[in-house]
Motif scaffolding. Structure first.
Motif, PDB file in Angstrom:
ATOM      1  N   GLN A 225       0.753  12.138  13.420  1.00  0.00           N
ATOM      2  CA  GLN A 225       0.206  12.245  12.072  1.00  0.00           C
ATOM      3  C   GLN A 225      -0.273  10.902  11.519  1.00  0.00           C
ATOM      4  O   GLN A 225      -0.960  10.850  10.498  1.00  0.00           O
ATOM      5  N   HIS A 226       0.087   9.800  12.194  1.00  0.00           N
ATOM      6  CA  HIS A 226      -0.158   8.497  11.574  1.00  0.00           C
ATOM      7  C   HIS A 226      -1.633   8.167  11.319  1.00  0.00           C
ATOM      8  O   HIS A 226      -1.927   7.490  10.328  1.00  0.00           O
ATOM      9  N   PRO A 227      -2.604   8.607  12.134  1.00  0.00           N
ATOM     10  CA  PRO A 227      -3.992   8.325  11.764  1.00  0.00           C
ATOM     11  C   PRO A 227      -4.388   8.996  10.443  1.00  0.00           C
ATOM     12  O   PRO A 227      -5.054   8.380   9.605  1.00  0.00           O
ATOM     13  N   THR A 228      -3.957  10.243  10.261  1.00  0.00           N
ATOM     14  CA  THR A 228      -4.261  10.960   9.027  1.00  0.00           C
ATOM     15  C   THR A 228      -3.542  10.337   7.840  1.00  0.00           C
ATOM     16  O   THR A 228      -4.120  10.173   6.754  1.00  0.00           O
ATOM     17  N   LEU A 229      -2.282   9.959   8.045  1.00  0.00           N
ATOM     18  CA  LEU A 229      -1.517   9.321   6.978  1.00  0.00           C
ATOM     19  C   LEU A 229      -2.158   7.993   6.557  1.00  0.00           C
ATOM     20  O   LEU A 229      -2.215   7.663   5.365  1.00  0.00           O
ATOM     21  N   GLY A 230      -2.623   7.237   7.533  1.00  0.00           N
ATOM     22  CA  GLY A 230      -3.275   5.970   7.232  1.00  0.00           C
ATOM     23  C   GLY A 230      -4.561   6.168   6.458  1.00  0.00           C
ATOM     24  O   GLY A 230      -4.844   5.439   5.493  1.00  0.00           O
ATOM     25  N   MET A 231      -5.334   7.167   6.854  1.00  0.00           N
ATOM     26  CA  MET A 231      -6.580   7.476   6.160  1.00  0.00           C
ATOM     27  C   MET A 231      -6.302   7.880   4.714  1.00  0.00           C
ATOM     28  O   MET A 231      -6.990   7.439   3.784  1.00  0.00           O
TER      29      MET A 231
ATOM     30  N   VAL B  51       0.838  -1.199   0.000  1.00  0.00           N
ATOM     31  CA  VAL B  51       0.000   0.000   0.000  1.00  0.00           C
ATOM     32  C   VAL B  51       0.875   1.252   0.000  1.00  0.00           C
ATOM     33  O   VAL B  51       0.643   2.196  -0.772  1.00  0.00           O
ATOM     34  N   VAL B  52       1.877   1.259   0.865  1.00  0.00           N
ATOM     35  CA  VAL B  52       2.763   2.426   0.974  1.00  0.00           C
ATOM     36  C   VAL B  52       3.534   2.646  -0.324  1.00  0.00           C
ATOM     37  O   VAL B  52       3.654   3.784  -0.815  1.00  0.00           O
ATOM     38  N   ASP B  53       4.040   1.562  -0.930  1.00  0.00           N
ATOM     39  CA  ASP B  53       4.816   1.658  -2.168  1.00  0.00           C
ATOM     40  C   ASP B  53       3.930   1.794  -3.399  1.00  0.00           C
ATOM     41  O   ASP B  53       4.445   2.059  -4.504  1.00  0.00           O
ATOM     42  N   LYS B  54       2.627   1.541  -3.207  1.00  0.00           N
ATOM     43  CA  LYS B  54       1.664   1.554  -4.317  1.00  0.00           C
ATOM     44  C   LYS B  54       2.046   0.539  -5.391  1.00  0.00           C
ATOM     45  O   LYS B  54       1.807   0.744  -6.583  1.00  0.00           O
ATOM     46  N   SER B  55       2.652  -0.565  -4.929  1.00  0.00           N
ATOM     47  CA  SER B  55       3.080  -1.604  -5.859  1.00  0.00           C
ATOM     48  C   SER B  55       1.979  -2.608  -6.150  1.00  0.00           C
ATOM     49  O   SER B  55       1.885  -3.150  -7.259  1.00  0.00           O
ATOM     50  N   GLN B  56       1.124  -2.853  -5.146  1.00  0.00           N
ATOM     51  CA  GLN B  56      -0.020  -3.744  -5.325  1.00  0.00           C
ATOM     52  C   GLN B  56      -1.182  -3.211  -4.502  1.00  0.00           C
ATOM     53  O   GLN B  56      -0.974  -2.654  -3.423  1.00  0.00           O
TER      54      GLN B  56
ATOM     55  N   GLY C 146      -9.264  -3.010  13.036  1.00  0.00           N
ATOM     56  CA  GLY C 146      -8.147  -3.237  13.953  1.00  0.00           C
ATOM     57  C   GLY C 146      -6.869  -3.570  13.211  1.00  0.00           C
ATOM     58  O   GLY C 146      -5.787  -3.098  13.573  1.00  0.00           O
ATOM     59  N   LEU C 147      -6.982  -4.361  12.163  1.00  0.00           N
ATOM     60  CA  LEU C 147      -5.804  -4.719  11.368  1.00  0.00           C
ATOM     61  C   LEU C 147      -5.163  -3.507  10.715  1.00  0.00           C
ATOM     62  O   LEU C 147      -3.939  -3.391  10.635  1.00  0.00           O
ATOM     63  N   LEU C 148      -6.001  -2.573  10.252  1.00  0.00           N
ATOM     64  CA  LEU C 148      -5.508  -1.438   9.469  1.00  0.00           C
ATOM     65  C   LEU C 148      -5.282  -0.173  10.295  1.00  0.00           C
ATOM     66  O   LEU C 148      -4.786   0.816   9.764  1.00  0.00           O
ATOM     67  N   HIS C 149      -5.607  -0.189  11.576  1.00  0.00           N
ATOM     68  CA  HIS C 149      -5.655   1.064  12.333  1.00  0.00           C
ATOM     69  C   HIS C 149      -4.318   1.802  12.374  1.00  0.00           C
ATOM     70  O   HIS C 149      -4.279   3.027  12.405  1.00  0.00           O
ATOM     71  N   ASP C 150      -3.204   1.074  12.367  1.00  0.00           N
ATOM     72  CA  ASP C 150      -1.885   1.713  12.473  1.00  0.00           C
ATOM     73  C   ASP C 150      -1.097   1.678  11.174  1.00  0.00           C
ATOM     74  O   ASP C 150       0.129   1.852  11.190  1.00  0.00           O
ATOM     75  N   ILE C 151      -1.755   1.490  10.043  1.00  0.00           N
ATOM     76  CA  ILE C 151      -1.020   1.429   8.778  1.00  0.00           C
ATOM     77  C   ILE C 151      -0.269   2.728   8.516  1.00  0.00           C
ATOM     78  O   ILE C 151       0.786   2.730   7.878  1.00  0.00           O
ATOM     79  N   GLY C 152      -0.762   3.827   9.056  1.00  0.00           N
ATOM     80  CA  GLY C 152      -0.089   5.117   8.874  1.00  0.00           C
ATOM     81  C   GLY C 152       1.302   5.166   9.492  1.00  0.00           C
ATOM     82  O   GLY C 152       2.139   5.984   9.077  1.00  0.00           O
ATOM     83  N   LYS C 153       1.571   4.296  10.469  1.00  0.00           N
ATOM     84  CA  LYS C 153       2.908   4.285  11.069  1.00  0.00           C
ATOM     85  C   LYS C 153       3.984   3.816  10.086  1.00  0.00           C
ATOM     86  O   LYS C 153       5.166   4.095  10.293  1.00  0.00           O
ATOM     87  N   CYS C 154       3.575   3.124   9.028  1.00  0.00           N
ATOM     88  CA  CYS C 154       4.533   2.704   8.010  1.00  0.00           C
ATOM     89  C   CYS C 154       5.066   3.903   7.233  1.00  0.00           C
ATOM     90  O   CYS C 154       6.047   3.770   6.490  1.00  0.00           O
ATOM     91  N   MET C 155       4.420   5.050   7.389  1.00  0.00           N
ATOM     92  CA  MET C 155       4.854   6.266   6.690  1.00  0.00           C
ATOM     93  C   MET C 155       5.542   7.250   7.626  1.00  0.00           C
ATOM     94  O   MET C 155       5.829   8.380   7.266  1.00  0.00           O
ATOM     95  N   VAL C 156       5.789   6.802   8.850  1.00  0.00           N
ATOM     96  CA  VAL C 156       6.542   7.601   9.818  1.00  0.00           C
ATOM     97  C   VAL C 156       7.970   7.075   9.849  1.00  0.00           C
ATOM     98  O   VAL C 156       8.193   5.863   9.760  1.00  0.00           O
ATOM     99  N   ASP C 157       8.927   7.969   9.970  1.00  0.00           N
ATOM    100  CA  ASP C 157      10.353   7.592  10.004  1.00  0.00           C
ATOM    101  C   ASP C 157      10.570   6.489  11.051  1.00  0.00           C
ATOM    102  O   ASP C 157      10.293   6.691  12.237  1.00  0.00           O
ATOM    103  N   PRO C 158      11.043   5.299  10.629  1.00  0.00           N
ATOM    104  CA  PRO C 158      11.248   4.198  11.591  1.00  0.00           C
ATOM    105  C   PRO C 158      12.237   4.537  12.694  1.00  0.00           C
ATOM    106  O   PRO C 158      12.183   3.957  13.781  1.00  0.00           O
ATOM    107  N   LYS C 159      13.138   5.484  12.446  1.00  0.00           N
ATOM    108  CA  LYS C 159      14.081   5.883  13.494  1.00  0.00           C
ATOM    109  C   LYS C 159      13.347   6.527  14.669  1.00  0.00           C
ATOM    110  O   LYS C 159      13.785   6.429  15.818  1.00  0.00           O
ATOM    111  N   ILE C 160      12.233   7.189  14.360  1.00  0.00           N
ATOM    112  CA  ILE C 160      11.425   7.794  15.430  1.00  0.00           C
ATOM    113  C   ILE C 160      10.673   6.711  16.185  1.00  0.00           C
ATOM    114  O   ILE C 160      10.642   6.693  17.422  1.00  0.00           O
ATOM    115  N   LEU C 161      10.082   5.772  15.437  1.00  0.00           N
ATOM    116  CA  LEU C 161       9.276   4.718  16.062  1.00  0.00           C
ATOM    117  C   LEU C 161      10.113   3.782  16.926  1.00  0.00           C
ATOM    118  O   LEU C 161       9.601   3.204  17.884  1.00  0.00           O
TER     119      LEU C 161
END
Length: 368
Positions: free
Chosen positions: A216-222, A110-115, A185-200
């Motif tokens: 920002q991750h809820p908005t990013l996920g949406m 989803v993040v890479d928009k590959s599939q 529940g499965l998708l609720h934190d998908i936005g964290k994949c778009m946050v810098d992993p060094k922060i997480l």
């Protein structure tokens, strides 16, 4: 074999067949030596009678041999140790690891928009983690003992999905709503994949700027899922799962019924799982401390119509677990105090019943 009323059991008797609770949970296998602790356990679960082997028919060679070397003896083995060496847990762990990798790849696509994301296929894949376990108790036995193994965002999303689904079942949601709640529940934190992993994964305290990026991750996920034909309740849960009933949450500071019902349920499951799991910056908090926190301040921040049933059911999943008290003593939880959920009755290894609601100086320090 002969049938003996639980009240008439005595230490030293041996079960002739597996013993099950009224809900179908297997409490003890056949050829289990009955102890006073086990009798207390049976009484708590409301087991009225047990099939035992007549004394003259007992064959000591048929009994399970004690573990050799440094392994625990049967009566000193903790509940967690028994779960972890069970075949069910091994199968669950393998399946859980596979599904965590599957979810990780789905999020990356989803993040890479590959599939494109395939919600129904993803839900079907994850369903084995709860559909293969007949009771909520057995599902939570598995999750409780996975906490030391996998603490990634993807594992957290699976945990929240399963916990949210159980909460929906406790609330008698129809099957269609249960599936949507699980997907949310499965998708609720998908936005964290778009946050810098060094922060997480930062081991120390976050700066205010870093906190802002995490928030920002809820908005990013949406935004990442905006183009998918997902049910609006799933989308709102992704966006609102950090809103709080008193208006103290984010990203919009919503309050009360302006927060969607799915978001209000997932918020509880999310916080419970996040606090009890290990994180890069801290060890997981004892579930009883988390439950005590919910009791103290939870009814301001979370909807009581969802929080109360959640707490009353989640606490039951810890009955029979071995615990360590703050004074160094240990024992098993045998009874829940409905007025003080975080302070149950513990039967200690010194054969004492300790009602923690009457001993404010004591508390459960850890599940062992």
């Amino acid at each position: 074999m002969i049938k003996i009323a639980t009240k008439d059991l005595s230490a030293g008797m041996i079960t002739a067949a597996p013993v099950f609770s009224k809900t179908g949970q297997k409490l003890f296998p056949a050829n289990t030596v009955i102890t006073s602790q086990k009798i207390s356990y049976l009484e708590f679960y409301g087991v009225e009678w047990v099939q035992v082997i007549p004394e003259h028919e007992i064959d000591e060679t048929s009994l399970e041999a004690p573990a050799q070397g440094n392994g625990p003896e049967p009566d000193t083995e903790t509940y967690a140790q028994k779960v972890k060496r069970s075949r069910n847990f091994h199968m669950f762990k393998v399946d859980y690891s596979k599904k965590t990798e599957l979810l990780k790849q789905s999020f990356r696509n989803v993040v890479d928009k590959s599939q494109p994301l395939e919600p129904d296929a993803l839900l079907d894949q994850i369903s084995s983690l709860y559909s293969n376990h007949l009771t909520s108790l057995s599902v939570f036995d598995m999750l409780h003992n996975m906490r030391q193994i996998d603490d990634t965002t993807y594992a957290h999303c699976i945990n929240v999905a399963i916990i949210s689904r159980m909460a929906g079942e406790w609330l008698d949601f129809p099957d269609e709503d249960l599936d949507l709640l699980t997907l949310a529940g499965l998708l609720h934190d998908i936005g964290k994949c778009m946050v810098d992993p060094k922060i997480l994964t930062k081991p120390g305290a976050l700066t205010e700027e870093e906190h802002a990026k995490v928030r920002q991750h809820p908005t990013l996920g949406m935004e990442a899922l905006a183009g998918y034909p997902l049910d609006e309740r799933v989308k709102s849960a992704i966006l609102m799962h950090h809103e709080r009933y008193d208006g103290s949450g984010y990203p919009s500071g919503l309050s009360g019924d302006s927060i969607s019902d799915f978001a209000r349920i997932i918020a509880i499951a999310d916080v419970y799982d996040a606090m009890t799991c290990n994180r890069c910056y801290r060890k997981g908090i004892c579930p009883f401390e988390v439950i005590a926190t919910f009791e103290r301040i939870g009814f301001e921040k979370y909807d009581s119509q969802y929080l109360l049933p959640f707490l009353h059911h989640i606490i039951d999943t810890y009955i029979g677990n071995s615990v360590l008290l703050n004074d160094g003593s240990s024992g098993k939880i045998i009874m829940i105090n409905r007025q003080f959920l975080s302070r149950p009755v513990v039967f200690t290894t010194t054969n004492k019943y300790v009602d923690l609601s009457k001993h404010p100086e004591l508390y459960i320090q850890a599940i062992i």
